[in-house]
Design a protein around this motif. Structure first.
Motif, PDB file in Angstrom:
ATOM      1  N   GLY A 247       4.589 -12.424   0.660  1.00 21.52           N
ATOM      2  CA  GLY A 247       2.679 -12.633   1.473  1.00 21.52           C
ATOM      3  C   GLY A 247       2.332 -11.485   2.082  1.00 21.52           C
ATOM      4  O   GLY A 247       2.247 -11.694   3.719  1.00 21.52           O
ATOM      5  N   VAL A 248       2.795 -10.425   2.115  1.00 21.53           N
ATOM      6  CA  VAL A 248       2.926  -9.022   2.522  1.00 21.53           C
ATOM      7  C   VAL A 248       1.444  -8.412   2.512  1.00 21.53           C
ATOM      8  O   VAL A 248       0.633  -8.787   1.134  1.00 21.53           O
ATOM      9  N   ALA A 249       0.898  -7.893   3.636  1.00 21.24           N
ATOM     10  CA  ALA A 249      -0.895  -7.655   3.536  1.00 21.24           C
ATOM     11  C   ALA A 249      -0.312  -5.788   3.037  1.00 21.24           C
ATOM     12  O   ALA A 249       0.500  -4.939   3.926  1.00 21.24           O
ATOM     13  N   LEU A 250      -1.150  -5.490   1.451  1.00 18.15           N
ATOM     14  CA  LEU A 250      -0.247  -4.045   0.964  1.00 18.15           C
ATOM     15  C   LEU A 250      -1.524  -2.988   1.534  1.00 18.15           C
ATOM     16  O   LEU A 250      -1.232  -1.371   1.580  1.00 18.15           O
ATOM     17  N   LYS A 251      -2.551  -3.727   2.334  1.00 20.94           N
ATOM     18  CA  LYS A 251      -3.471  -2.200   3.136  1.00 20.94           C
ATOM     19  C   LYS A 251      -3.990  -2.473   4.321  1.00 20.94           C
ATOM     20  O   LYS A 251      -4.234  -4.391   4.220  1.00 20.94           O
ATOM     21  N   ASP A 252      -4.947  -2.498   4.534  1.00 26.36           N
ATOM     22  CA  ASP A 252      -5.150  -3.063   6.388  1.00 26.36           C
ATOM     23  C   ASP A 252      -6.298  -4.360   5.759  1.00 26.36           C
ATOM     24  O   ASP A 252      -7.351  -4.077   4.934  1.00 26.36           O
ATOM     25  N   ILE A 253      -6.166  -5.231   6.256  1.00 25.72           N
ATOM     26  CA  ILE A 253      -6.856  -6.475   5.864  1.00 25.72           C
ATOM     27  C   ILE A 253      -8.062  -6.791   7.246  1.00 25.72           C
ATOM     28  O   ILE A 253      -7.460  -7.233   7.820  1.00 25.72           O
ATOM     29  N   SER A 254      -9.709  -6.885   7.440  1.00 27.93           N
ATOM     30  CA  SER A 254     -10.213  -7.323   7.902  1.00 27.93           C
ATOM     31  C   SER A 254     -10.433  -8.777   8.304  1.00 27.93           C
ATOM     32  O   SER A 254     -10.805  -9.625   7.030  1.00 27.93           O
ATOM     33  N   PRO A 255     -10.941  -9.200   9.363  1.00 26.16           N
ATOM     34  CA  PRO A 255     -11.632 -10.464   9.271  1.00 26.16           C
ATOM     35  C   PRO A 255     -12.574 -10.741   8.106  1.00 26.16           C
ATOM     36  O   PRO A 255     -13.327 -10.287   8.450  1.00 26.16           O
ATOM     37  N   GLY A 256     -12.787 -11.879   7.457  1.00 28.51           N
ATOM     38  CA  GLY A 256     -13.578 -12.265   6.400  1.00 28.51           C
ATOM     39  C   GLY A 256     -13.290 -11.409   4.683  1.00 28.51           C
ATOM     40  O   GLY A 256     -14.215 -11.927   4.566  1.00 28.51           O
ATOM     41  N   ASP A 257     -12.046 -10.522   4.881  1.00 21.55           N
ATOM     42  CA  ASP A 257     -12.118 -10.141   3.835  1.00 21.55           C
ATOM     43  C   ASP A 257     -10.732 -11.328   2.599  1.00 21.55           C
ATOM     44  O   ASP A 257     -10.088 -11.882   3.391  1.00 21.55           O
ATOM     45  N   GLU A 258     -11.782 -11.118   1.887  1.00 21.74           N
ATOM     46  CA  GLU A 258     -10.914 -11.729   0.658  1.00 21.74           C
ATOM     47  C   GLU A 258      -9.556 -11.700   0.581  1.00 21.74           C
ATOM     48  O   GLU A 258      -9.303 -10.315   0.402  1.00 21.74           O
ATOM     49  N   ILE A 259      -8.437 -12.649   0.243  1.00 24.70           N
ATOM     50  CA  ILE A 259      -7.209 -11.720  -0.434  1.00 24.70           C
ATOM     51  C   ILE A 259      -6.656 -12.166  -1.409  1.00 24.70           C
ATOM     52  O   ILE A 259      -7.387 -12.987  -2.504  1.00 24.70           O
ATOM     53  N   LEU A 260      -6.180 -11.069  -2.347  1.00 23.83           N
ATOM     54  CA  LEU A 260      -6.237 -10.793  -3.496  1.00 23.83           C
ATOM     55  C   LEU A 260      -4.984 -10.236  -4.379  1.00 23.83           C
ATOM     56  O   LEU A 260      -4.567  -9.675  -3.044  1.00 23.83           O
ATOM     57  N   VAL A 261      -4.533 -10.673  -5.308  1.00 21.69           N
ATOM     58  CA  VAL A 261      -3.562 -10.632  -5.803  1.00 21.69           C
ATOM     59  C   VAL A 261      -3.384  -9.886  -7.036  1.00 21.69           C
ATOM     60  O   VAL A 261      -4.765 -10.464  -7.794  1.00 21.69           O
ATOM     61  N   ASP A 262      -2.147  -9.584  -8.226  1.00 25.53           N
ATOM     62  CA  ASP A 262      -2.384  -9.218  -9.111  1.00 25.53           C
ATOM     63  C   ASP A 262      -1.683  -9.802  -9.801  1.00 25.53           C
ATOM     64  O   ASP A 262      -0.390 -10.325  -9.916  1.00 25.53           O
ATOM     65  N   TYR A 263      -2.202 -11.323 -10.656  1.00 23.32           N
ATOM     66  CA  TYR A 263      -2.009 -12.169 -11.345  1.00 23.32           C
ATOM     67  C   TYR A 263      -0.671 -11.122 -12.045  1.00 23.32           C
ATOM     68  O   TYR A 263       0.739 -11.344 -13.254  1.00 23.32           O
ATOM     69  N   THR A 264      -0.756  -9.629 -12.895  1.00 24.61           N
ATOM     70  CA  THR A 264      -0.021  -9.797 -14.032  1.00 24.61           C
ATOM     71  C   THR A 264       0.900  -9.533 -13.291  1.00 24.61           C
ATOM     72  O   THR A 264       2.831  -9.297 -14.320  1.00 24.61           O
ATOM     73  N   LYS A 265       1.981  -9.184 -11.965  1.00 28.73           N
ATOM     74  CA  LYS A 265       2.746  -9.074 -11.564  1.00 28.73           C
ATOM     75  C   LYS A 265       3.757 -10.561 -11.338  1.00 28.73           C
ATOM     76  O   LYS A 265       5.321 -10.550 -11.438  1.00 28.73           O
ATOM     77  N   TYR A 266       2.717 -11.518 -11.805  1.00 29.03           N
ATOM     78  CA  TYR A 266       3.377 -13.021 -11.626  1.00 29.03           C
ATOM     79  C   TYR A 266       3.621 -13.542 -13.264  1.00 29.03           C
ATOM     80  O   TYR A 266       4.935 -13.786 -14.069  1.00 29.03           O
ATOM     81  N   GLU A 267       2.629 -13.339 -13.982  1.00 30.65           N
ATOM     82  CA  GLU A 267       2.684 -13.969 -15.275  1.00 30.65           C
ATOM     83  C   GLU A 267       3.878 -13.058 -16.691  1.00 30.65           C
ATOM     84  O   GLU A 267       3.742 -11.789 -16.489  1.00 30.65           O
TER      85      GLU A 267
END
Length: 508
Positions: A247-267
């Motif tokens: 649950g770590v932010a990889l870049k600055d995230i502003s209120p209202g921004d969608e949280i997006l992750v890279d599925y390829t790191k999991y599957e």
């Protein structure tokens, strides 16, 4: 004479005109009815229910196909793709409009189903002591519709690069399945719509290069969407099985921004190695349109067979409860996992607040008994509760009970439909009707060991307000019995729209 003939002709013309007018009127009425009917049909959505699919009442009644190897019944070592096609997941998830945002009570159902399928040992490992809390909402995030992506998680506060995102770390329960069969059992324990959801939320992991787990986040984290340019990272276990900082932010995230992750790191794409076929996981179904080889006909669901105002006997007959209860040998003794599933289903049906009234600390594994008892088979009477110690008259044996109340008949119907057949049959013979202090009728159900107490005219146990006490001495090995007349004092099933269930049940 001519005048009479003219009048007769005019009368004949009038009658013909009247007949033609009536026929035209009937055509107009029929056309209007068909138009309205077609309009309603085209507007009906698979996901139109205001609640999450866990309340859809369709517990995996699959479609049939003469050309399909599964023939509508998922048997043996079936693959995830088989379930996807059998349940028509493409239509349910992608061709029927926006899916609703899950409620906290829906996640409670999902977690309790996991507990029920995987057993209390693994369930307690994932959710210590059966604790289903931390699902009231999200911290620093909210779940919303994401245009073009479906549902997603959005920041409600600002995060700097490197900040921990609490709702992607501390508030997450991750279920896991060691075998493909465990995963199959879990999917089949879910309503059809929710089973489709889970197939896309799940992913596989390898350990030291070998397929090891099927993983599933049992909460809002499952709604996190994929991006090749992620702004957050939710790291699964490493090769040694230890959890990294998640649950770590990889870049600055502003209120209202969608949280997006890279599925390829999991599957790990280990579905085939786990015996579940070449499954695409989270990317499955992103293309619009029906899946290939979907030329199967549709079986009617239980809801379509039963209708809206079905009677208790209708479900009893449909699910073959006479055979389940009376003609299949001794019924198994419910495990803690079974009680967990039942309580989770109640939470999904009536809301988490109702469950929290019964279990204020969120621990739905509590037994409530304060004396040592065991459940055994009693010849001729089925399962019963027996003392493992001497219990004197006047002893309090439990304070309160995991007790459900259904004031709304439709909620009780939905509750029964969302239980596996064998459990729903047991619930039907456990439940009873009662009036509260205001005289309002409800369906009552004990969701624990007290529901296994057998009936006797010489009862040695009695409920007094919110406690259960012994009214006779009970020796070690003796059975705890109650008088059912203390509960169902009136025949109230018919008054709330379920038919004369008591009389029907007695004839079974």
């Amino acid at each position: 004479m001519k005048c009479t003939t003219l009048l007769q002709r005019l009368e004949g013309v009038s009658l013909r005109c009247l007949a033609i007018g009536c026929a035209l009127l009937l055509c107009v009425i029929q056309f209007f009815y068909l138009s309205e009917h077609l309009n309603k049909c085209t507007q009906k959505s698979v996901t139109s229910d205001s609640h999450f699919p866990s309340l859809a009442g369709d517990r995996g009644r699959s479609r049939t196909s003469e050309s399909s190897a599964i023939a509508g019944n998922l048997k043996g070592q079936w693959h995830v793709q088989d379930l996807w096609e059998s349940y028509d997941c493409q239509k349910i998830l992608f061709d029927s409009g926006d899916l609703p945002i899950p409620l906290p009570s829906d996640w409670a159902y999902l977690r309790a189903a996991y507990y029920g399928v995987m057993g209390s040992s693994i369930g307690n490992e994932v959710m210590p002591n059966g604790h289903l809390a931390n699902i009231e909402g999200l911290t620093g995030l909210t779940a919303l519709q994401s245009p073009g992506r479906g549902r997603g998680l959005f920041a409600t506060v600002a995060y700097k690069k490197g900040d921990r995102i609490k709702s992607l770390s501390d508030e997450i329960y991750s279920g896991y399945f060691n075998t493909g069969q465990q995963y199959r059992d879990y999917l089949l324990a879910l309503p059809r719509n929710l089973a489709c959801e889970v197939t896309r939320w799940s992913y596989t992991l390898e350990e030291l290069g070998e397929p090891k787990y099927i993983m599933l986040d049992l909460g809002f984290q499952s709604l996190t969407n994929n991006s090749p340019s992620p702004n957050a990272e939710h790291v699964p276990p490493n090769a040694e099985g230890a959890w990294a900082e998640s649950g770590v932010a990889l870049k600055d995230i502003s209120p209202g921004d969608e949280i997006l992750v890279d599925y390829t790191k999991y599957e790990a794409h280990a579905w085939s190695s786990m015996g579940l076929g070449k499954w695409k996981g989270q990317t499955m179904g992103l293309e619009r349109g029906s899946p290939q080889n979907s030329n199967y006909s549709e079986d009617l669901s239980e809801e379509e067979i039963l209708g809206d105002e079905w009677l208790m006997n209708d479900l009893w007959e449909l699910r073959g409860c006479r055979n389940v209860i009376y003609e299949s040998g001794d019924l198994p003794i419910p495990s803690l996992s079974d009680w967990m599933f039942l309580r989770g289903a109640y939470a999904a049906n009536s809301g988490l607040s109702e469950l929290n009234e019964i279990f204020p600390d969120g621990d739905i594994s509590a037994t409530a008994f304060v004396v040592d008892v065991e459940v055994k088979q009693r010849p001729g009477a089925g399962r019963g509760v027996f003392a493992k110690q001497d219990i004197a008259e006047g002893t309090v044996i439990q304070y309160g009970s995991p007790y459900a109340q259904f004031y709304n008949p439709s909620r009780y119907r939905s509750f029964l439909l969302n239980l596996p057949s064998s459990l729903s049959c047991s619930v039907m013979i456990w439940a009873y009707t009662e009036r509260d202090e205001e005289g309002e009728v409800y369906v009552g159900l004990d969701m624990g060991l007290t529901t296994l107490l057998n009936n006797s005219d010489r009862a040695n146990v009695r409920d007094i307000k919110d406690i259960t006490v012994t009214i006779r001495d009970i020796k070690e090995g003796g059975e705890l019995v109650v008088s059912y007349r203390e509960f169902e004092k009136e025949r109230l099933w018919e008054s709330i729209g379920f038919g004369n269930w008591e009389q029907i049940f007695k004839t079974k």
